[in-house]
Scaffold this motif. Structure first.
Motif, mmCIF file in Angstrom:
data_model
loop_
_atom_site.group_PDB
_atom_site.id
_atom_site.type_symbol
_atom_site.label_atom_id
_atom_site.label_comp_id
_atom_site.label_asym_id
_atom_site.label_seq_id
_atom_site.Cartn_x
_atom_site.Cartn_y
_atom_site.Cartn_z
ATOM 1 N N ALA A 61 -7.767 14.738 -13.603
ATOM 2 C CA ALA A 61 -6.328 14.065 -13.437
ATOM 3 C C ALA A 61 -6.024 12.943 -14.435
ATOM 4 O O ALA A 61 -4.916 12.943 -14.804
ATOM 5 C CB ALA A 61 -6.751 13.260 -12.096
ATOM 6 N N GLY A 62 -6.879 12.336 -15.299
ATOM 7 C CA GLY A 62 -6.681 11.609 -16.206
ATOM 8 C C GLY A 62 -6.127 12.253 -17.408
ATOM 9 O O GLY A 62 -5.054 11.753 -18.018
ATOM 10 N N GLU A 63 -6.562 13.407 -17.702
ATOM 11 C CA GLU A 63 -5.983 14.238 -18.842
ATOM 12 C C GLU A 63 -4.473 14.862 -18.395
ATOM 13 O O GLU A 63 -3.707 14.945 -19.369
ATOM 14 C CB GLU A 63 -6.897 15.545 -19.396
ATOM 15 C CG GLU A 63 -8.068 14.811 -19.815
ATOM 16 C CD GLU A 63 -9.447 15.675 -20.010
ATOM 17 O OE1 GLU A 63 -9.804 16.089 -20.984
ATOM 18 O OE2 GLU A 63 -9.588 16.627 -18.907
ATOM 19 N N ALA A 64 -4.348 15.046 -17.437
ATOM 20 C CA ALA A 64 -3.202 15.589 -16.745
ATOM 21 C C ALA A 64 -2.060 14.565 -16.944
ATOM 22 O O ALA A 64 -0.997 14.658 -17.337
ATOM 23 C CB ALA A 64 -3.345 16.063 -15.318
ATOM 24 N N LEU A 65 -2.379 13.273 -16.554
ATOM 25 C CA LEU A 65 -1.568 12.176 -16.513
ATOM 26 C C LEU A 65 -1.170 12.037 -18.173
ATOM 27 O O LEU A 65 -0.229 11.709 -18.469
ATOM 28 C CB LEU A 65 -2.263 10.846 -15.825
ATOM 29 C CG LEU A 65 -1.400 9.531 -16.182
ATOM 30 C CD1 LEU A 65 -0.033 9.810 -15.339
ATOM 31 C CD2 LEU A 65 -2.111 8.564 -15.527
ATOM 32 N N ALA A 66 -2.261 11.868 -18.933
ATOM 33 C CA ALA A 66 -1.990 11.889 -20.459
ATOM 34 C C ALA A 66 -1.254 12.673 -20.850
ATOM 35 O O ALA A 66 -0.123 12.405 -21.680
ATOM 36 C CB ALA A 66 -3.382 11.747 -21.089
ATOM 37 N N TYR A 67 -1.242 13.956 -20.390
ATOM 38 C CA TYR A 67 -0.247 15.154 -20.682
ATOM 39 C C TYR A 67 1.329 14.966 -20.457
ATOM 40 O O TYR A 67 2.215 14.855 -21.372
ATOM 41 C CB TYR A 67 -0.907 16.389 -20.565
ATOM 42 C CG TYR A 67 0.016 17.807 -20.938
ATOM 43 C CD1 TYR A 67 -0.643 18.334 -22.110
ATOM 44 C CD2 TYR A 67 1.166 18.036 -20.570
ATOM 45 C CE1 TYR A 67 0.091 19.291 -22.771
ATOM 46 C CE2 TYR A 67 1.999 19.078 -21.147
ATOM 47 C CZ TYR A 67 1.306 19.741 -22.353
ATOM 48 O OH TYR A 67 2.006 20.740 -22.764
ATOM 49 N N VAL A 68 1.352 14.191 -19.197
ATOM 50 C CA VAL A 68 2.765 13.954 -18.702
ATOM 51 C C VAL A 68 3.062 12.834 -19.561
ATOM 52 O O VAL A 68 4.429 12.927 -19.916
ATOM 53 C CB VAL A 68 2.401 13.536 -17.323
ATOM 54 C CG1 VAL A 68 3.946 13.210 -16.696
ATOM 55 C CG2 VAL A 68 2.181 14.617 -16.341
ATOM 56 N N LEU A 69 2.355 11.743 -19.990
ATOM 57 C CA LEU A 69 3.022 10.684 -20.846
ATOM 58 C C LEU A 69 3.256 10.997 -22.065
ATOM 59 O O LEU A 69 4.527 10.762 -22.570
ATOM 60 C CB LEU A 69 2.096 9.553 -20.630
ATOM 61 C CG LEU A 69 1.765 8.873 -19.271
ATOM 62 C CD1 LEU A 69 0.562 7.971 -19.368
ATOM 63 C CD2 LEU A 69 2.818 7.959 -18.890
ATOM 64 N N GLY A 70 2.565 12.083 -22.628
ATOM 65 C CA GLY A 70 2.834 12.458 -23.992
ATOM 66 C C GLY A 70 4.182 13.356 -23.996
ATOM 67 O O GLY A 70 5.005 13.433 -24.729
ATOM 68 N N TRP A 71 4.284 14.058 -22.862
ATOM 69 C CA TRP A 71 5.597 15.009 -22.904
ATOM 70 C C TRP A 71 6.783 14.112 -22.617
ATOM 71 O O TRP A 71 7.761 14.383 -23.235
ATOM 72 C CB TRP A 71 5.645 15.852 -21.661
ATOM 73 C CG TRP A 71 6.597 16.994 -21.502
ATOM 74 C CD1 TRP A 71 6.458 18.195 -22.167
ATOM 75 C CD2 TRP A 71 7.868 16.831 -20.768
ATOM 76 N NE1 TRP A 71 7.588 18.696 -21.842
ATOM 77 C CE2 TRP A 71 8.332 17.881 -20.899
ATOM 78 C CE3 TRP A 71 8.218 15.742 -19.865
ATOM 79 C CZ2 TRP A 71 9.756 17.935 -20.372
ATOM 80 C CZ3 TRP A 71 9.738 15.891 -19.292
ATOM 81 C CH2 TRP A 71 10.250 17.121 -19.280
ATOM 82 N N LEU A 72 6.592 13.420 -21.835
ATOM 83 C CA LEU A 72 7.731 12.204 -21.541
ATOM 84 C C LEU A 72 8.033 11.464 -22.801
ATOM 85 O O LEU A 72 9.372 11.269 -23.263
ATOM 86 C CB LEU A 72 7.644 11.092 -20.444
ATOM 87 C CG LEU A 72 7.512 11.780 -19.140
ATOM 88 C CD1 LEU A 72 7.067 10.535 -18.277
ATOM 89 C CD2 LEU A 72 8.754 12.287 -18.639
#
Length: 371
Positions: A61-72
């Motif tokens: 879940a932490g890596e998923a959140l990091a990916y979302v933040l990077g995409w944004l």
């Protein structure tokens, strides 16, 4: 650079997000989700720079959140992220409005993990993961129990001894963000009905009802936990508590065994023996599918009638949620059972819990008038 608000809804295997502009009209900048976290995670986005990507198989879940933040950061670069708001399912007796989060607050909210095991721990883990990624970002929580916080003790209490009731064993109710959105839309679009007696039916994999008058919660079907009330996708709904005692004493099932059955093997899935997916059941020729759908419609209608009693009548019935909005045959079955009641108005209002959360944060912390 314009300011933006990130809305997160973290589940056991998914992370949904939506980015709003922090202006009075709350424009949607982008949205999407990461699904199948812990399995084969897939990122999907829409809005500014639509996209789909596969994440590493072991992504948590932490890596998923990091990916979302990077995409944004890459795709919504003209916006500056000022705050994040999280959906938190259980707020207990004290968290009755949108709240800014800190370490102490999150520690207090952990005490409700066992009451909503499918949700609470995952909601809180997203908060901690975001602290690691963006430690200076303001974070807020909006609570599914908050909309029901002021229901009368007559509707809130269980018939238990006072020493147990005084330990906060009571009806809390859930899906409050969905019901708050319905109350908002009724006020905007159906002002006369919004002042009347409305039963709102949030029907999906999780399902409940709320009796509303003047836009306020009067009664609801879920209780201390999200198991009570209507049968759901995989949850049992209202159940003779003696069944739990029998399962433990006579069938030698552990509390963990019972929890697994009640949360994950019951409801439409258990009744049909096929699936908890409403489309699958509607398309199936097997008798178990028809029985599960008929059972769901009957129990939903019966409990709608009970909510009408709490209101002293029913002026309107609002359907929302995945089943409520999209499964016309189920709505028809429910309304057929309710044909014996006096005439009432029927509406469908699309759920928008993310926008409701943004509205609550704007109203509480940014002092803007929004619609």
């Amino acid at each position: 650079m314009n300011d933006a608000l990130l809305v997160l809804n973290a589940g056991s295997s998914s992370l949904k997000f939506r980015l709003f502009g922090l202006t009075p009209d709350l424009p949607v900048i982008a949205g999407g989700k990461v699904s199948d976290i812990g399995g084969r995670p897939v990122f999907q986005a829409h809005g500014t720079g639509d996209g789909t990507a596969a994440l590493p198989l072991q992504a948590d879940a932490g890596e998923a959140l990091a990916y979302v933040l990077g995409w944004l950061k890459t795709h919504a670069g003209q916006w500056t992220l000022r705050a994040c708001v999280h959906r938190i399912v259980h707020g207990g007796p004290d968290f009755v409005r949108a709240t800014e989060l800190d370490r102490r607050t999150v520690d207090e909210l952990r005490q409700f993990n066992s009451l909503v095991p499918q949700h609470q721990a995952h909601n809180l883990s997203a908060i901690e993961a975001l602290w690691a990624e963006a430690p200076r970002l303001r974070q807020f929580g909006c609570f599914d129990t908050a909309f029901h916080a002021r229901i009368d003790p007559l509707h809130r209490a269980f018939a238990l001894p006072a020493d147990l009731r005084n330990k906060d064993i009571r009806r809390y109710g859930f899906h409050g963000l969905s019901y708050a959105w319905i109350a908002h839309r009724l006020k905007c679009d159906h002002s006369a009905l919004s002042r009347g007696r409305v039963v709102a039916a949030h029907l999906g994999n999780g399902a409940s009802l709320c009796a509303m008058k003047n836009g306020q919660s009067i009664d609801t079907t879920m209780g201390l936990t999200a198991l009570d009330g209507l049968p759901m996708g995989t949850r049992c709904g209202a159940l003779d508590p003696g069944v739990v005692l029998y399962m433990q004493r006579n069938l030698n099932m552990t509390p963990e065994d019972v929890e697994e059955v009640l949360y994950n093997q019951s409801g439409l899935k258990g009744l049909s023996g096929i699936s908890n997916d409403i489309k699958t059941l509607l398309a199936s020729p097997l008798p178990g599918a028809a029985f599960a759908l008929d059972y769901f419609a009957l129990k939903t209608a019966q409990q709608i009638a009970a909510m009408a009693i709490s209101l002293g009548g029913m002026d309107g019935l609002v359907f929302t949620g995945g089943i409520g909005e999209n499964a016309a045959p189920i709505r028809d079955k429910i309304l057929h059972h309710l044909a014996c009641l006096p005439t009432f108005e029927t509406l469908i209002i699309a759920a928008n819990e993310e926008r409701q959360m943004a509205l609550e944060i704007m109203a509480a912390f940014y002092q803007e008038t929004v619609s």
